[in-house]
Design a protein around this motif. Structure first.
Motif, PDB file in Angstrom:
ATOM      1  N   ASP A   1       0.828  -1.213   0.000  1.00 55.87           N
ATOM      2  CA  ASP A   1       0.000   0.000   0.000  1.00 55.87           C
ATOM      3  C   ASP A   1       0.855   1.254   0.000  1.00 55.87           C
ATOM      4  N   ALA A   2       1.913   1.235   0.790  1.00 56.95           N
ATOM      5  CA  ALA A   2       2.769   2.424   0.849  1.00 56.95           C
ATOM      6  C   ALA A   2       3.357   2.759  -0.509  1.00 56.95           C
ATOM      7  N   ALA A   3       3.664   1.754  -1.295  1.00 55.08           N
ATOM      8  CA  ALA A   3       4.240   1.986  -2.619  1.00 55.08           C
ATOM      9  C   ALA A   3       3.232   2.557  -3.605  1.00 55.08           C
ATOM     10  N   VAL A   4       1.932   2.492  -3.266  1.00 58.40           N
ATOM     11  CA  VAL A   4       0.895   2.990  -4.167  1.00 58.40           C
ATOM     12  C   VAL A   4       0.735   4.506  -4.062  1.00 58.40           C
ATOM     13  N   ALA A   5       1.256   5.119  -2.985  1.00 57.53           N
ATOM     14  CA  ALA A   5       1.021   6.539  -2.747  1.00 57.53           C
ATOM     15  C   ALA A   5       1.457   7.385  -3.933  1.00 57.53           C
ATOM     16  N   GLU A   6       2.591   7.131  -4.465  1.00 56.59           N
ATOM     17  CA  GLU A   6       3.083   7.966  -5.579  1.00 56.59           C
ATOM     18  C   GLU A   6       2.260   7.752  -6.835  1.00 56.59           C
ATOM     19  N   ILE A   7       1.814   6.523  -7.057  1.00 57.74           N
ATOM     20  CA  ILE A   7       0.968   6.259  -8.227  1.00 57.74           C
ATOM     21  C   ILE A   7      -0.331   7.053  -8.129  1.00 57.74           C
ATOM     22  N   LEU A   8      -0.876   7.102  -6.942  1.00 52.58           N
ATOM     23  CA  LEU A   8      -2.111   7.848  -6.738  1.00 52.58           C
ATOM     24  C   LEU A   8      -1.896   9.348  -6.945  1.00 52.58           C
ATOM     25  N   LEU A   9      -0.740   9.843  -6.510  1.00 54.62           N
ATOM     26  CA  LEU A   9      -0.442  11.254  -6.756  1.00 54.62           C
ATOM     27  C   LEU A   9      -0.282  11.528  -8.245  1.00 54.62           C
ATOM     28  N   ASP A  10       0.326  10.595  -8.963  1.00 55.68           N
ATOM     29  CA  ASP A  10       0.401  10.735 -10.422  1.00 55.68           C
ATOM     30  C   ASP A  10      -1.000  10.904 -11.010  1.00 55.68           C
ATOM     31  N   ARG A  11      -1.908  10.102 -10.557  1.00 54.25           N
ATOM     32  CA  ARG A  11      -3.270  10.148 -11.080  1.00 54.25           C
ATOM     33  C   ARG A  11      -3.960  11.455 -10.691  1.00 54.25           C
ATOM     34  N   ALA A  12      -3.676  11.909  -9.474  1.00 52.92           N
ATOM     35  CA  ALA A  12      -4.282  13.168  -9.037  1.00 52.92           C
ATOM     36  C   ALA A  12      -3.891  14.313  -9.946  1.00 52.92           C
ATOM     37  N   TYR A  13      -2.626  14.376 -10.321  1.00 49.86           N
ATOM     38  CA  TYR A  13      -2.158  15.484 -11.165  1.00 49.86           C
ATOM     39  C   TYR A  13      -2.517  15.284 -12.633  1.00 49.86           C
ATOM     40  N   GLU A  14      -2.697  14.028 -13.038  1.00 47.91           N
ATOM     41  CA  GLU A  14      -3.106  13.775 -14.419  1.00 47.91           C
ATOM     42  C   GLU A  14      -4.547  14.184 -14.665  1.00 47.91           C
ATOM     43  N   VAL A  15      -5.402  14.011 -13.675  1.00 49.48           N
ATOM     44  CA  VAL A  15      -6.817  14.228 -13.898  1.00 49.48           C
ATOM     45  C   VAL A  15      -7.261  15.657 -13.582  1.00 49.48           C
ATOM     46  N   ARG A  16      -6.519  16.369 -12.718  1.00 49.00           N
ATOM     47  CA  ARG A  16      -6.975  17.709 -12.340  1.00 49.00           C
ATOM     48  C   ARG A  16      -6.914  18.637 -13.542  1.00 49.00           C
ATOM     49  N   PRO A  17      -7.802  19.634 -13.624  1.00 46.95           N
ATOM     50  CA  PRO A  17      -7.869  20.469 -14.831  1.00 46.95           C
ATOM     51  C   PRO A  17      -6.710  21.432 -15.014  1.00 46.95           C
ATOM     52  N   LEU A  18      -5.946  21.789 -13.964  1.00 42.98           N
ATOM     53  CA  LEU A  18      -4.822  22.686 -14.124  1.00 42.98           C
ATOM     54  C   LEU A  18      -3.656  21.942 -14.776  1.00 42.98           C
ATOM     55  N   ALA A  19      -2.631  22.715 -15.199  1.00 43.35           N
ATOM     56  CA  ALA A  19      -1.527  22.123 -15.942  1.00 43.35           C
ATOM     57  C   ALA A  19      -0.404  21.624 -15.060  1.00 43.35           C
ATOM     58  N   PHE A  20      -0.451  21.842 -13.761  1.00 41.42           N
ATOM     59  CA  PHE A  20       0.621  21.364 -12.889  1.00 41.42           C
ATOM     60  C   PHE A  20       0.554  19.839 -12.825  1.00 41.42           C
ATOM     61  N   ARG A  21       1.651  19.194 -13.203  1.00 41.54           N
ATOM     62  CA  ARG A  21       1.664  17.735 -13.230  1.00 41.54           C
ATOM     63  C   ARG A  21       2.944  17.228 -12.589  1.00 41.54           C
ATOM     64  N   HIS A  22       2.864  16.089 -11.987  1.00 43.36           N
ATOM     65  CA  HIS A  22       4.033  15.422 -11.429  1.00 43.36           C
ATOM     66  C   HIS A  22       4.588  14.505 -12.489  1.00 43.36           C
ATOM     67  N   ARG A  23       5.784  14.872 -13.036  1.00 50.55           N
ATOM     68  CA  ARG A  23       6.383  14.063 -14.084  1.00 50.55           C
ATOM     69  C   ARG A  23       7.645  13.383 -13.567  1.00 50.55           C
ATOM     70  N   ARG A  24       7.945  12.267 -14.138  1.00 54.15           N
ATOM     71  CA  ARG A  24       9.123  11.507 -13.712  1.00 54.15           C
ATOM     72  C   ARG A  24      10.416  12.279 -13.981  1.00 54.15           C
ATOM     73  N   ASP A  25      10.439  13.103 -15.061  1.00 53.28           N
ATOM     74  CA  ASP A  25      11.664  13.856 -15.373  1.00 53.28           C
ATOM     75  C   ASP A  25      11.738  15.168 -14.609  1.00 53.28           C
ATOM     76  N   SER A  26      10.692  15.513 -13.822  1.00 55.50           N
ATOM     77  CA  SER A  26      10.731  16.712 -12.993  1.00 55.50           C
ATOM     78  C   SER A  26       9.971  16.427 -11.710  1.00 55.50           C
ATOM     79  N   PRO A  27      10.584  15.715 -10.817  1.00 56.49           N
ATOM     80  CA  PRO A  27       9.822  15.142  -9.699  1.00 56.49           C
ATOM     81  C   PRO A  27       9.713  16.032  -8.478  1.00 56.49           C
TER      82      PRO A  27
END
Length: 783
Positions: free
Chosen positions: A729-755
């Protein structure tokens, strides 16, 4: 025999003209308005059969009324042993012959001392008087005191100079069970078609009450057969009471109904009576040509037939092949197998393999009755099990819980509805009720549930009895990481205490052997043990639940569904059966599989302890249905249903855990978002969906609002993952944050090349969940 039965001692119906071409149809005078049929066949006595209302009572019978009773006909002085103007013993006026039993002729008479009450007079044949006088004397002295509602009454006895000894018996004028069978074979609709087999079991329950009464007096009936039981109105009567005698004493028997263990002169035991009853019921149902056929008819192999076997319209399971010669259409689903098994148990050649007492057989007949009725009607027919305690566990395999956090590691993967592990099932199947004759029955019954180690410690000093060792066997199967060798030693000790004479016939040992095999992951071996339990107690639900699970694990999905449906329909409160049926239906697939699965979950009643799990599973199955819906209108309809169910789950069906509610909402919002992105839902459709869902659920009405809300749900799930003690479960936290930034309407995103942003957020979550020790530093979620 006592009463105007219309049959002779051989059981053959009187000769008659051949039936007409439309003999199977009701007569023109049939009353079809209230379940009553009046059938006047040339070879059947005219009678009216009125079906009772549907009832879970296994003792309810149809009302059978003869349209012409023997007492209504004129007297027949030519067939009487006395002149018409002479009273027998100065009290009884003989009217006409009724039939004959094994010791003599039976006549209809009037008791002139009791308001001309109709009675039956039984008189010995003159040429039999000397040989049977002793038996008659014993009969009249013992039987006049018999008093049971299902045994014909003996009012009086006496002697007349011209005719000899006689008995005065209750007059009963109805159909013998042989006549009932003949009527049902001609027109089973008189008895409700398939319902006839339930009435067969009702006959059995009533007759067992009489046999149990005789057993308590130290007596047996000895000559039970269809011709010796009469259906009069709504009651049954055992007639020809001259058969009653002390256990193992000589007496009359009938070939074909006599148990193989009956002595050469008719000496019988109570188990021999139960054999005769089992054969009587088998003849009534028309199951096979002899008791030997019941072994094949009750084999589990019948559940794994050809793939093109027709489907039972009530249960969705494969309809079993109909045995030839059945009196009425066979029971549905598993009912045919259970009926064959209960009759097979009663008619085994070896006495020790039969039912031991009338009560034991009655319990199983009642259980099979409940199964047949529920499979036929789809209605619950609940009665607490006399042999098993109901398990508190649903055995849902996780389907009845909110989706785990690991589900978001592969959200687009097809859903897998895996059953619980064999070891888990071994610990959570129903537990047999402790034997009331066991010396430690009270202590075992009162033992509270606790950690297995504590229970083993608590019971360590208890005296050794079979129930104590069986209890410890189950406890040792619950020890985390424990070995099954210790459980097997406890089972061996229980078997030794039961003893070599009883152990081979004690179903409790096979039940625990099945649990032990499941604990070792040996599902095929467990199936064999549970099959033997089912053969011993075919009216119980627990072995069918275990066999359904074994079939499921072995990939025998139709067999699994057949077992699960038999249990679920009989008692919808049992969540384990409902979830098993759902898994089997989804595995079998088909156009209506998900609808049928949801209906099974909806049938778990509100008062069941498994209602919340069932309602949760219904939402999750509905979500999957939306994702696979092909047409936009179908997807929109399924979405509305999912959201309605989710609202009821949160506010009426008991899901109060906030973490679970967040996961369920996130999955539902994901499904709505997926429908938008696939084009099966448009903006007006989303607004309509949100309006229909209501304020309490809070579904956003436009796309930006939905994306913001879903993003927030992902962040909340990331908090759950960061706090979890489970490394996965602990390892899922970052995946969930990826999804949070992918789906939100603003352009701020968590990318692997700019973490940097994701690292800061996940580090903050980790700090909240696990504050650093003094002098230490907070950890970070790995990239």
């Amino acid at each position: 025999m006592e009463g105007a039965s219309g049959t002779d001692e051989s059981g053959e119906l009187p000769e008659a003209d051949a039936p007409s071409e439309d003999a199977d149809a009701p007569s023109e005078d049939a009353d079809m308005s209230s379940g009553a049929f009046v059938v006047a066949q040339p070879f059947l006595r005219a009678a009216q059969v009125r079906l009772p209302e549907e009832s879970p009572d296994p003792g309810v019978l149809p009302t059978i009324t003869l349209l012409e009773r023997a007492a209504s006909r004129d007297a027949d002085p030519d067939g009487l042993p006395l002149p018409a103007d002479e009273l027998l013993a100065g009290q009884y006026r003989l009217l006409r012959p009724l039939g004959h039993g094994w010791m003599g002729e039976v006549y209809l008479a009037l008791d002139t001392n009791v308001d001309d009450r109709e009675v039956a007079i039984k008189i010995l044949h003159p040429d039999q008087a000397a040989a049977a006088a002793g038996a008659l004397i014993r009969e009249r002295r013992a039987l006049v005191d018999l008093s049971h509602e299902d045994i014909i009454r003996v009012f009086n006895y006496g002697r007349h100079p011209e005719v000899g000894d006689f008995l005065v018996l209750q007059y009963v004028d109805g159909l013998t069970l042989e006549e009932v069978r003949a009527r049902a074979q001609v027109n089973s609709d008189e008895f409700g078609g398939r319902r006839f087999h339930e009435f067969v079991l009702a006959y059995g329950v009533r007759i067992l009450a009489a046999l149990g009464y005789l057993d308590r007096l130290g007596k047996v009936y000895g000559d039970l057969k269809p011709d010796n039981v009469m259906h009069d109105g709504t009651t049954t009567k055992i007639v020809d009471v001259g058969s009653v005698r002390e256990a193992r004493s000589p007496g009359p028997t009938t070939e074909g109904f006599r148990a193989p263990t009956v002595g050469p002169h008719g000496g019988s035991t109570r188990r021999d009576d139960l054999f005769s009853l089992g054969e009587t019921l088998r003849r009534l149902s028309g199951l096979g040509r002899s008791p030997r056929d019941l072994a094949d008819l009750s084999s589990l192999d019948r559940l794994s037939g050809p793939a093109d076997r027709p489907e039972d319209e009530a249960t969705g399971t494969d309809a079993l092949p109909e045995p030839p010669g059945m009196t009425a259409p066979p029971p549905k689903g598993l009912g045919l197998l259970s009926l064959a098994r209960v009759l097979h148990r009663a008619t085994r050649a070896k006495e020790a393999e039969r039912f031991a007492t009338a009560r034991e057989m009655e319990e199983q007949l009642r259980g099979v009755f409940r199964e047949l009725r529920s499979l036929r009607t789809g209605m619950e027919t609940f009665e607490p099990s006399p042999l098993f305690l109901q398990s508190p566990y649903a055995l849902d395999g996780g389907l009845g819980s909110a989706p785990p956090l690991t589900r978001w590691t592969a959200p687009d993967a097809p859903a897998a509805h895996a059953p619980p592990s064999p070891a888990e099932v071994a610990q959570r199947l129903p537990v047999p009720r402790p034997d009331p004759h066991d010396a430690q029955h009270t202590q075992v019954s009162r033992l509270a549930d606790a950690a297995p180690e504590a229970l083993l410690q608590h019971t360590a000093e208890w005296p050794e009895t079979p129930e104590v060792h069986l209890l410890r066997c189950r406890i040792r199967l619950r020890v985390p990481g424990g070995r099954t060798d210790a459980a097997e030693r406890e089972l061996t000790a229980a078997e030794a205490l039961i003893g070599p004479e009883r152990a081979p016939y004690d179903w409790r040992l096979d039940w625990h052997r099945g649990l032990l095999a499941l604990g070792r992951g040996q599902v095929g071996t467990a199936r064999g043990h549970f099959d033997r339990v089912y053969a011993a107690i075919p009216g119980e639900y627990a072995p069918k639940l275990a066999l359904g699970y074994c079939a499921e694990r072995l990939g025998h999905w139709r067999e699994a569904l057949t077992f699960y449906e038999a249990v679920r329909l009989r008692n919808p409160s049992l969540g384990s059966a409902a979830f098993g049926a759902v898994r089997a239906r989804l595995a079998l697939g088909g156009e209506h599989s998900r609808d049928d699965a949801v209906r099974a979950l909806d049938a778990v009643p509100q008062h069941s302890r498994h209602r919340t799990a069932a309602r949760t599973a219904a939402v999750r199955v509905g979500v999957e249905h939306v994702r696979t819906a092909g047409r936009p209108e179908e997807a929109a309809e399924r979405l509305r249903e999912v959201l309605e169910r989710l609202t009821r789950l949160f506010h009426a069906h008991g899901l109060t855990d906030e973490g679970a509610r967040t996961r369920m909402t996130a999955e539902a919002w994901e499904t709505v978002w997926g429908a938008l992105t696939r084009g099966v839902l448009d903006a007006p459709g989303l607004a309509e969906l949100a309006a229909g869902a209501g304020r309490r659920l809070g579904l956003p009405s436009d796309e930006p609002g939905l994306r913001r809300d879903l993003s927030g749900r992902y962040v909340a799930l990331a908090h759950q993952a960061a706090r979890s003690a489970d490394p996965e479960d602990a390892a899922v936290a970052e995946i969930l944050l990826d999804r949070a930034y992918e789906v939100r309407p603003l352009a701020f995103r968590h990318r692997r090349d700019s973490p940097w942003l994701g690292t800061r957020v996940t580090s903050r979550l980790r700090t909240i969940a696990h504050p650093p020790a003094p002098g230490g530093s907070a950890g970070t979620v790995r990239e």
